[in-house]
Structures are given as structure tokens and as C-alpha cells.
Design a protein around this motif. Sequence first.
Motif, PDB file in Angstrom:
ATOM      1  N   LEU A 199       6.261  27.575 -45.980  1.00 52.83           N
ATOM      2  CA  LEU A 199       5.921  26.641 -44.916  1.00 52.83           C
ATOM      3  C   LEU A 199       6.237  25.240 -45.393  1.00 52.83           C
ATOM      4  CD1 LEU A 199       4.612  27.009 -42.122  1.00 52.83           C
ATOM      5  CD2 LEU A 199       2.456  26.431 -43.144  1.00 52.83           C
ATOM      6  N   GLU A 200       6.854  24.456 -44.554  1.00 47.02           N
ATOM      7  CA  GLU A 200       7.233  23.087 -44.911  1.00 47.02           C
ATOM      8  C   GLU A 200       6.421  22.087 -44.106  1.00 47.02           C
ATOM      9  OE1 GLU A 200      11.418  22.634 -44.499  1.00 47.02           O
ATOM     10  OE2 GLU A 200      11.873  24.273 -45.881  1.00 47.02           O
ATOM     11  N   HIS A 201       6.446  20.858 -44.555  1.00 52.10           N
ATOM     12  CA  HIS A 201       5.722  19.759 -43.913  1.00 52.10           C
ATOM     13  C   HIS A 201       6.172  19.617 -42.451  1.00 52.10           C
ATOM     14  CE1 HIS A 201       3.334  16.093 -44.039  1.00 52.10           C
ATOM     15  NE2 HIS A 201       4.307  15.501 -43.368  1.00 52.10           N
ATOM     16  N   ALA A 202       7.462  19.756 -42.203  1.00 53.49           N
ATOM     17  CA  ALA A 202       7.983  19.622 -40.840  1.00 53.49           C
ATOM     18  C   ALA A 202       7.455  20.739 -39.940  1.00 53.49           C
ATOM     19  CB  ALA A 202       9.504  19.633 -40.858  1.00 53.49           C
ATOM     20  N   ASP A 203       7.240  21.938 -40.499  1.00 54.40           N
ATOM     21  CA  ASP A 203       6.699  23.045 -39.708  1.00 54.40           C
ATOM     22  C   ASP A 203       5.280  22.741 -39.230  1.00 54.40           C
ATOM     23  OD1 ASP A 203       9.036  24.533 -40.147  1.00 54.40           O
ATOM     24  OD2 ASP A 203       8.226  25.378 -42.011  1.00 54.40           O
ATOM     25  N   VAL A 204       4.494  22.147 -40.103  1.00 58.19           N
ATOM     26  CA  VAL A 204       3.116  21.792 -39.735  1.00 58.19           C
ATOM     27  C   VAL A 204       3.130  20.723 -38.650  1.00 58.19           C
ATOM     28  CG1 VAL A 204       0.948  20.820 -40.567  1.00 58.19           C
ATOM     29  CG2 VAL A 204       2.215  22.427 -41.995  1.00 58.19           C
ATOM     30  N   LEU A 205       3.974  19.741 -38.781  1.00 57.84           N
ATOM     31  CA  LEU A 205       4.054  18.679 -37.774  1.00 57.84           C
ATOM     32  C   LEU A 205       4.534  19.232 -36.436  1.00 57.84           C
ATOM     33  CD1 LEU A 205       5.439  15.706 -39.878  1.00 57.84           C
ATOM     34  CD2 LEU A 205       3.109  16.049 -39.040  1.00 57.84           C
ATOM     35  N   ARG A 206       5.482  20.166 -36.479  1.00 55.62           N
ATOM     36  CA  ARG A 206       5.976  20.773 -35.228  1.00 55.62           C
ATOM     37  C   ARG A 206       4.876  21.598 -34.566  1.00 55.62           C
ATOM     38  NH1 ARG A 206       9.489  22.256 -31.681  1.00 55.62           N
ATOM     39  NH2 ARG A 206      10.083  24.407 -31.250  1.00 55.62           N
TER      40      ARG A 206
ATOM     41  N   LEU B 171      -1.604  14.491 -35.716  1.00 53.31           N
ATOM     42  CA  LEU B 171      -1.817  14.551 -37.158  1.00 53.31           C
ATOM     43  C   LEU B 171      -0.983  13.469 -37.831  1.00 53.31           C
ATOM     44  CD1 LEU B 171      -1.582  18.364 -38.062  1.00 53.31           C
ATOM     45  CD2 LEU B 171      -3.608  17.004 -37.676  1.00 53.31           C
ATOM     46  N   ASP B 172      -1.595  12.815 -38.830  1.00 58.69           N
ATOM     47  CA  ASP B 172      -0.791  11.917 -39.651  1.00 58.69           C
ATOM     48  C   ASP B 172      -0.286  12.706 -40.865  1.00 58.69           C
ATOM     49  OD1 ASP B 172      -2.907  12.102 -41.429  1.00 58.69           O
ATOM     50  OD2 ASP B 172      -3.754  10.160 -40.886  1.00 58.69           O
ATOM     51  N   ASP B 173       0.495  12.075 -41.720  1.00 57.10           N
ATOM     52  CA  ASP B 173       1.122  12.770 -42.842  1.00 57.10           C
ATOM     53  C   ASP B 173       0.103  13.317 -43.840  1.00 57.10           C
ATOM     54  OD1 ASP B 173       3.665  12.506 -41.882  1.00 57.10           O
ATOM     55  OD2 ASP B 173       4.069  10.628 -42.943  1.00 57.10           O
TER      56      ASP B 173
ATOM     57  N   GLU C 289      -3.032  14.324 -43.205  1.00 56.43           N
ATOM     58  CA  GLU C 289      -3.661  15.504 -42.614  1.00 56.43           C
ATOM     59  C   GLU C 289      -2.698  16.688 -42.609  1.00 56.43           C
ATOM     60  OE1 GLU C 289      -6.795  13.708 -39.389  1.00 56.43           O
ATOM     61  OE2 GLU C 289      -4.674  13.739 -38.855  1.00 56.43           O
ATOM     62  N   ALA C 290      -1.439  16.420 -42.334  1.00 57.90           N
ATOM     63  CA  ALA C 290      -0.445  17.492 -42.323  1.00 57.90           C
ATOM     64  C   ALA C 290      -0.301  18.106 -43.708  1.00 57.90           C
ATOM     65  CB  ALA C 290       0.899  16.964 -41.819  1.00 57.90           C
ATOM     66  N   ALA C 291      -0.376  17.294 -44.751  1.00 55.46           N
ATOM     67  CA  ALA C 291      -0.283  17.813 -46.113  1.00 55.46           C
ATOM     68  C   ALA C 291      -1.488  18.698 -46.421  1.00 55.46           C
ATOM     69  CB  ALA C 291      -0.206  16.657 -47.110  1.00 55.46           C
ATOM     70  N   HIS C 292      -2.660  18.296 -45.957  1.00 58.59           N
ATOM     71  CA  HIS C 292      -3.866  19.106 -46.153  1.00 58.59           C
ATOM     72  C   HIS C 292      -3.718  20.458 -45.444  1.00 58.59           C
ATOM     73  CE1 HIS C 292      -8.085  20.158 -46.527  1.00 58.59           C
ATOM     74  NE2 HIS C 292      -8.134  20.314 -45.213  1.00 58.59           N
ATOM     75  N   TYR C 293      -3.251  20.416 -44.187  1.00 61.57           N
ATOM     76  CA  TYR C 293      -3.069  21.651 -43.434  1.00 61.57           C
ATOM     77  C   TYR C 293      -1.939  22.498 -44.007  1.00 61.57           C
ATOM     78  CZ  TYR C 293      -6.376  20.102 -39.919  1.00 61.57           C
ATOM     79  OH  TYR C 293      -7.511  19.708 -39.275  1.00 61.57           O
ATOM     80  N   LEU C 294      -0.962  21.883 -44.617  1.00 63.29           N
ATOM     81  CA  LEU C 294       0.122  22.629 -45.250  1.00 63.29           C
ATOM     82  C   LEU C 294      -0.442  23.540 -46.336  1.00 63.29           C
ATOM     83  CD1 LEU C 294       3.163  23.130 -45.580  1.00 63.29           C
ATOM     84  CD2 LEU C 294       3.209  21.216 -47.161  1.00 63.29           C
ATOM     85  N   ASP C 295      -1.339  23.026 -47.153  1.00 65.96           N
ATOM     86  CA  ASP C 295      -1.968  23.842 -48.197  1.00 65.96           C
ATOM     87  C   ASP C 295      -2.817  24.962 -47.588  1.00 65.96           C
ATOM     88  OD1 ASP C 295      -0.828  22.192 -50.100  1.00 65.96           O
ATOM     89  OD2 ASP C 295      -2.630  20.955 -50.322  1.00 65.96           O
ATOM     90  N   ASP C 296      -3.628  24.623 -46.587  1.00 70.59           N
ATOM     91  CA  ASP C 296      -4.493  25.624 -45.957  1.00 70.59           C
ATOM     92  C   ASP C 296      -3.676  26.728 -45.291  1.00 70.59           C
ATOM     93  OD1 ASP C 296      -6.720  24.251 -46.755  1.00 70.59           O
ATOM     94  OD2 ASP C 296      -7.129  23.347 -44.793  1.00 70.59           O
ATOM     95  N   LEU C 297      -2.676  26.334 -44.529  1.00 69.41           N
ATOM     96  CA  LEU C 297      -1.852  27.331 -43.842  1.00 69.41           C
ATOM     97  C   LEU C 297      -1.062  28.176 -44.836  1.00 69.41           C
ATOM     98  CD1 LEU C 297      -0.611  25.217 -40.810  1.00 69.41           C
ATOM     99  CD2 LEU C 297      -2.254  27.090 -40.780  1.00 69.41           C
TER     100      LEU C 297
END
Length: 95
Positions: free
Chosen positions: A3-10, A19-21, A23-31
Amino acid sequence: MALEHADVLRAAHLARLGLDDDEAAHYLDDLGRILAMVDQLQTLDTEGVAPLAHPLETTQRLRADEVTEPDQRESFQRCAPAVEQGLYLVPRVVE
């Protein structure tokens, strides 16, 4: 699945989440952890395991089907503006 940062933002955009960057990084780890757990579950052998409708083998207690309140239709219809043969008369709204 990586999973990439762009996938979370999409995904956030599609879900209409702002989401800001950070928060997206936090969700990237969780996802990423969630997807890793799903991959781990995919490796289990479930051959011969019957699907369940509910995880517990219980039945719902049902109450007896009996009348618990008196019929109050006459008293309710006494205050209605228009009643005919036990039915409420209302203005027609669809032609």
C-alpha cells in the motif's frame, strides 16, 4: 499487497474524507497491518469448515404472540378530521 501513500489519499478522496499528509501516513501503517492480517488469514486451510450464520449456536427467545393492549381505534379516530368506515381520509397528493 503493498500500500502506498497515494493509495490512502485516493481511498480518502473516494470516501470523501479530508486527510492531510500526517494522517494519511498514520492510516498507511494501520491499513498495512490490516492487509497483512488478511493475507495471514488467507493462508489458513478452511476446507471442510461449514460457514456460520452466527458465531454462537443460540436461538432467539420469542415472546408469546398475544394482544397486550386494548383496541383504541375509536378513541383515536374521534379526534381525526376525516374518517370513513374506520379509515383515515387524507387529501390526495399524487395525481
